[in-house]
Design a protein around this motif. Structure first.
Motif, PDB file in Angstrom:
ATOM      1  N   ARG A  12       0.820  -1.207   0.000  1.00  0.00           N
ATOM      2  CA  ARG A  12       0.000   0.000   0.000  1.00  0.00           C
ATOM      3  C   ARG A  12       0.860   1.266   0.000  1.00  0.00           C
ATOM      4  O   ARG A  12       0.492   2.271  -0.599  1.00  0.00           O
ATOM      5  CB  ARG A  12      -0.963   0.005   1.192  1.00  0.00           C
ATOM      6  N   TYR A  15       1.811   1.903  -3.531  1.00  0.00           N
ATOM      7  CA  TYR A  15       0.689   2.526  -4.227  1.00  0.00           C
ATOM      8  C   TYR A  15       0.585   4.006  -3.872  1.00  0.00           C
ATOM      9  O   TYR A  15       0.308   4.846  -4.732  1.00  0.00           O
ATOM     10  CB  TYR A  15      -0.633   1.832  -3.869  1.00  0.00           C
ATOM     11  N   TYR A  18       2.316   6.727  -5.947  1.00  0.00           N
ATOM     12  CA  TYR A  18       1.750   7.181  -7.213  1.00  0.00           C
ATOM     13  C   TYR A  18       1.033   8.523  -7.059  1.00  0.00           C
ATOM     14  O   TYR A  18       1.013   9.329  -7.990  1.00  0.00           O
ATOM     15  CB  TYR A  18       0.804   6.127  -7.801  1.00  0.00           C
ATOM     16  N   ILE A  42      -5.708   1.572  -8.425  1.00  0.00           N
ATOM     17  CA  ILE A  42      -5.707   1.863  -6.988  1.00  0.00           C
ATOM     18  C   ILE A  42      -7.103   1.668  -6.408  1.00  0.00           C
ATOM     19  O   ILE A  42      -7.278   1.009  -5.377  1.00  0.00           O
ATOM     20  CB  ILE A  42      -5.164   3.281  -6.719  1.00  0.00           C
ATOM     21  N   GLU A 137      -2.865  -7.611  -5.118  1.00  0.00           N
ATOM     22  CA  GLU A 137      -2.319  -6.254  -5.107  1.00  0.00           C
ATOM     23  C   GLU A 137      -0.974  -6.202  -5.823  1.00  0.00           C
ATOM     24  O   GLU A 137      -0.663  -5.215  -6.497  1.00  0.00           O
ATOM     25  CB  GLU A 137      -2.229  -5.717  -3.685  1.00  0.00           C
ATOM     26  N   LEU A 141       0.010  -3.858  -9.033  1.00  0.00           N
ATOM     27  CA  LEU A 141       1.192  -2.998  -8.973  1.00  0.00           C
ATOM     28  C   LEU A 141       2.045  -3.219 -10.225  1.00  0.00           C
ATOM     29  O   LEU A 141       2.570  -2.270 -10.808  1.00  0.00           O
ATOM     30  CB  LEU A 141       1.990  -3.292  -7.696  1.00  0.00           C
TER      31      LEU A 141
END
Length: 151
Positions: A12, A15, A18, A42, A137, A141
């Motif tokens: 996370r 993420y 970004y 996301i 996830e 990614l």
């Protein structure tokens, strides 16, 4: 469980980067040859986690039905995500980790509905769902790593 939560937090945070490295326009851009964009990925991992862990355990979770509808499996971006929506996703990206961790350690998850994912993974327990969530996830990614080259 500690290693599962640690991997999830690491993912996370990747993420989260970004939001700092890309503009609203870049987050929304769907490059030629792709069916989605950075922000959809996301939003998707946020709603997928809620579905895998909470819906799979017959719990309501922490996202709206509207948000789920925008990013659930099988969807594609239908318009530009606004700055306000970006802020909501950014908050959910991290806040849901703590909420899920608290719920887990407080024994909120008492049951799990065994099922097959759309990609063919058999989830027979809550632990399977947590492990699959981290795998899922990671996949997204990887998709974002490809998309970012073209925005």
């Amino acid at each position: 469980m500690e290693s599962i939560f640690k991997a999830w937090k690491t993912s996370r945070n990747l993420y989260l980067e970004y939001f700092e490295k890309y503009t609203l326009e870049q987050l929304n851009k769907i490059p030629d040859g792709f069916s989605n964009n950075l922000i959809w990925n996301i939003g998707h991992i946020i709603v997928a986690q809620q579905a895998l862990i909470y819906k799979g355990s017959n719990l309501s979770g922490y996202i709206s039905v509207e948000l789920y509808g925008l990013y659930k499996p099988g969807t594609i971006p239908t318009g530009l995500t606004t700055e306000t929506e970006i802020k909501e996703l950014k908050t959910l990206l991290i806040s849901l980790i703590e909420k899920t961790e608290v719920d887990f350690y407080n024994g909120k998850f008492n049951t799990y509905n065994e099922r097959m994912t759309g990609t063919g993974f058999h989830l027979s327990s809550l632990m399977d769902a947590f492990e699959f969530n981290n795998y899922h996830e990671g996949l997204h990614l990887g998709c974002m790593t490809n998309i970012r080259k073209f925005v």
